[in-house]
Design a protein around this motif. Structure first.
Motif, PDB file in Angstrom:
ATOM      1  N   ASP B  54      -8.739  14.223  12.852  1.00  0.00           N
ATOM      2  CA  ASP B  54      -9.335  13.797  11.589  1.00  0.00           C
ATOM      3  C   ASP B  54      -8.857  14.662  10.426  1.00  0.00           C
ATOM      4  N   VAL B  55      -8.795  15.969  10.660  1.00  0.00           N
ATOM      5  CA  VAL B  55      -8.346  16.883   9.600  1.00  0.00           C
ATOM      6  C   VAL B  55      -6.919  16.538   9.190  1.00  0.00           C
ATOM      7  N   ILE B  56      -6.054  16.339  10.162  1.00  0.00           N
ATOM      8  CA  ILE B  56      -4.661  16.041   9.857  1.00  0.00           C
ATOM      9  C   ILE B  56      -4.543  14.709   9.110  1.00  0.00           C
ATOM     10  N   ASP B  57      -5.258  13.694   9.609  1.00  0.00           N
ATOM     11  CA  ASP B  57      -5.186  12.388   8.949  1.00  0.00           C
ATOM     12  C   ASP B  57      -5.667  12.454   7.505  1.00  0.00           C
ATOM     13  N   LEU B  58      -6.719  13.232   7.313  1.00  0.00           N
ATOM     14  CA  LEU B  58      -7.277  13.396   5.974  1.00  0.00           C
ATOM     15  C   LEU B  58      -6.248  13.997   5.029  1.00  0.00           C
ATOM     16  N   ASN B  59      -5.455  14.916   5.542  1.00  0.00           N
ATOM     17  CA  ASN B  59      -4.452  15.579   4.713  1.00  0.00           C
ATOM     18  C   ASN B  59      -3.220  14.715   4.479  1.00  0.00           C
ATOM     19  N   LEU B  60      -2.867  13.903   5.463  1.00  0.00           N
ATOM     20  CA  LEU B  60      -1.688  13.045   5.313  1.00  0.00           C
ATOM     21  C   LEU B  60      -1.996  11.842   4.422  1.00  0.00           C
ATOM     22  N   GLU B  61      -3.273  11.534   4.309  1.00  0.00           N
ATOM     23  CA  GLU B  61      -3.710  10.384   3.513  1.00  0.00           C
ATOM     24  C   GLU B  61      -3.113  10.405   2.100  1.00  0.00           C
ATOM     25  N   LYS B  62      -3.041  11.593   1.528  1.00  0.00           N
ATOM     26  CA  LYS B  62      -2.495  11.740   0.169  1.00  0.00           C
ATOM     27  C   LYS B  62      -1.090  11.169   0.052  1.00  0.00           C
ATOM     28  N   PHE B  63      -0.371  11.159   1.179  1.00  0.00           N
ATOM     29  CA  PHE B  63       1.013  10.704   1.141  1.00  0.00           C
ATOM     30  C   PHE B  63       1.146   9.258   1.606  1.00  0.00           C
ATOM     31  N   GLY B  64       0.006   8.602   1.753  1.00  0.00           N
ATOM     32  CA  GLY B  64       0.024   7.200   2.142  1.00  0.00           C
ATOM     33  C   GLY B  64       0.550   6.982   3.541  1.00  0.00           C
ATOM     34  N   ILE B  65       0.303   7.940   4.408  1.00  0.00           N
ATOM     35  CA  ILE B  65       0.874   7.857   5.744  1.00  0.00           C
ATOM     36  C   ILE B  65      -0.150   8.333   6.773  1.00  0.00           C
ATOM     37  N   THR B  66      -0.033   7.828   7.985  1.00  0.00           N
ATOM     38  CA  THR B  66      -0.957   8.211   9.050  1.00  0.00           C
ATOM     39  C   THR B  66      -0.231   9.069  10.077  1.00  0.00           C
ATOM     40  N   GLU B  67      -0.999   9.670  10.954  1.00  0.00           N
ATOM     41  CA  GLU B  67      -0.426  10.597  11.936  1.00  0.00           C
ATOM     42  C   GLU B  67       0.679   9.923  12.735  1.00  0.00           C
ATOM     43  N   CYS B  68       0.432   8.655  13.055  1.00  0.00           N
ATOM     44  CA  CYS B  68       1.362   7.961  13.930  1.00  0.00           C
ATOM     45  C   CYS B  68       2.704   7.712  13.241  1.00  0.00           C
ATOM     46  N   LYS B  69       2.653   7.346  11.959  1.00  0.00           N
ATOM     47  CA  LYS B  69       3.913   7.171  11.226  1.00  0.00           C
ATOM     48  C   LYS B  69       4.559   8.518  10.935  1.00  0.00           C
ATOM     49  N   TRP B  70       3.725   9.507  10.724  1.00  0.00           N
ATOM     50  CA  TRP B  70       4.211  10.870  10.518  1.00  0.00           C
ATOM     51  C   TRP B  70       5.000  11.347  11.742  1.00  0.00           C
ATOM     52  N   ASP B  71       4.474  11.034  12.925  1.00  0.00           N
ATOM     53  CA  ASP B  71       5.169  11.398  14.155  1.00  0.00           C
ATOM     54  C   ASP B  71       6.566  10.797  14.195  1.00  0.00           C
ATOM     55  N   VAL B  72       6.669   9.541  13.785  1.00  0.00           N
ATOM     56  CA  VAL B  72       7.981   8.881  13.778  1.00  0.00           C
ATOM     57  C   VAL B  72       8.922   9.602  12.823  1.00  0.00           C
ATOM     58  N   LEU B  73       8.444   9.862  11.611  1.00  0.00           N
ATOM     59  CA  LEU B  73       9.310  10.515  10.627  1.00  0.00           C
ATOM     60  C   LEU B  73       9.725  11.913  11.083  1.00  0.00           C
ATOM     61  N   LEU B  74       8.789  12.620  11.721  1.00  0.00           N
ATOM     62  CA  LEU B  74       9.128  13.961  12.222  1.00  0.00           C
ATOM     63  C   LEU B  74      10.189  13.877  13.311  1.00  0.00           C
ATOM     64  N   LEU B  75      10.043  12.918  14.208  1.00  0.00           N
ATOM     65  CA  LEU B  75      11.052  12.752  15.256  1.00  0.00           C
ATOM     66  C   LEU B  75      12.411  12.458  14.650  1.00  0.00           C
ATOM     67  N   LEU B  76      12.422  11.546  13.673  1.00  0.00           N
ATOM     68  CA  LEU B  76      13.694  11.209  13.035  1.00  0.00           C
ATOM     69  C   LEU B  76      14.289  12.432  12.351  1.00  0.00           C
ATOM     70  N   THR B  77      13.434  13.230  11.727  1.00  0.00           N
ATOM     71  CA  THR B  77      13.894  14.442  11.049  1.00  0.00           C
ATOM     72  C   THR B  77      14.481  15.434  12.043  1.00  0.00           C
ATOM     73  N   LEU B  78      13.764  15.659  13.127  1.00  0.00           N
ATOM     74  CA  LEU B  78      14.180  16.698  14.069  1.00  0.00           C
ATOM     75  C   LEU B  78      15.422  16.318  14.869  1.00  0.00           C
TER      76      LEU B  78
END
Lengths: 183, 183
Positions: B54-78
């Motif tokens: 919940d804490v992480i989702d709350l913080n990512l909310e500002k960027f219009g993104i959810t944990e699950c999409k964030w995971d995808v972007l992080l994988l692509l980045t790494l």
DNA sequence: TATTTTAGTTAGATAATCTAATTATATGTA
DNA sequence: TACATATAATTAGATTATCTAACTAAAATA
């Protein structure tokens, strides 16, 4: 909910990176005042939490129920005969909207695990109760639930457990304060 | 996803029980061979994991993104410039179905954060890449992400951190083995 | 070459959430 | 007491994240 099942197989898989590349990225991208050690722990906690939830959901699956509905049934069980439980108070305790609770209760009621009764004192309120059938489901699922909880933590040495207990209690209460929720 | 927002207020709330009633219930309902101490820890871990997400989702909310999409972007980045990343390999790594990945990628592509390119070597395959815009989003979100991770763990003493790190690494690897997933 | 496998997508479903609007009941005030 | 406001629950309609099954195209295999 997240209903992650088995995944299909691919020839060229992405290699498992482990945590190191994440830490390298953190080194480059975290703010100066962000404590790297704490962030590292937080990341691990996040991963572990994801996995823990998956383990529990996998075990509850056998009973045709998800963590979120399980939470409702547990609340009803624990507060039975003490408080008058309304959809509003459930929403409050679960940290979700009343409308979402309505949907959960519809689902549970359709399966005869709960009933709704109009309050006689205040016509606006609904009294939510677990049924005998619901109680039986909970009785069947509880042993599995506890064993799933313990399986998350197996592999810990006696000493580690003692330490972890203190730490988890502390973290949980600080986080509940932060989020304004609680069990 | 779980988008738990603020909850409405009720006059008669359910009291917060804390963990004791859960432990009492466990005493009565766990199997004989279930280790109570471990189950207690597992329960705390489950709660903490819920809250951490919940804490992480709350913080990512500002960027219009959810944990699950964030995971995808992080994988692509790494994995950028190392591996050829396909929807299949993402599904494999994320532990979800290919069809689910298609939906995630559609969403990310619509926002121009990723692109799909047909592979020239194998006409069945799609090469998924993060775009410049995507990279910029990740660059903006990363500092917030790390600080959110560390906020989950603040309040820990120096000594506790060291212990926790060892324990979390151990638990995570054992759980990944059990679930057959990994980062 | 014909068959099978693989990769990705589409179609259609479910679960868990949300917001906004609606209905009914209480409460409070003028 | 009557009208306005507040509260409780629901409904309607949407979004996100997942699923399975069916489909299409390309590659591999027999």
């Amino acid at each position: 909910m997240s209903r992650k099942n088995k995944c299909e197989h691919t020839s060229d898989q992405l290699p498992k990176l482990g945590i190191q590349p994440y830490l390298n990225l953190m080194e480059k991208t975290a703010l100066q005042n962000t404590d790297r050690k704490l962030a590292h722990l937080g990341l691990l906690m996040l991963w572990l939490g994801d996995n823990a939830i998956d383990v529990i959901d996998l075990n509850l699956e056998k009973f045709g129920i998800t963590e979120c509905k399980w939470d409702v049934l547990l609340l009803l069980t624990l507060h039975e005969d003490r408080e008058l439980i309304t959809p509003s108070s459930l929403a409050d305790r679960l940290g979700i909207r009343r409308a979402s609770v309505t949907a959960l209760l519809d689902w549970l009621e359709k399966r005869h695990w709960i009933i709704r009764e109009q309050s006689t004192l205040d016509g606006r309120k609904i009294h939510v109760k677990i049924t005998q059938e619901g109680r039986e489901l909970v009785a069947r699922a509880l042993p599995v639930f506890w064993s799933a909880c313990s399986s998350i933590m197996s592999e810990l040495e006696e000493e580690e457990r003692m330490l972890l207990e203190k730490i988890l209690m502390k973290l949980n209460s600080s986080m509940e304060k932060k989020l304004g929720v609680g069990r």
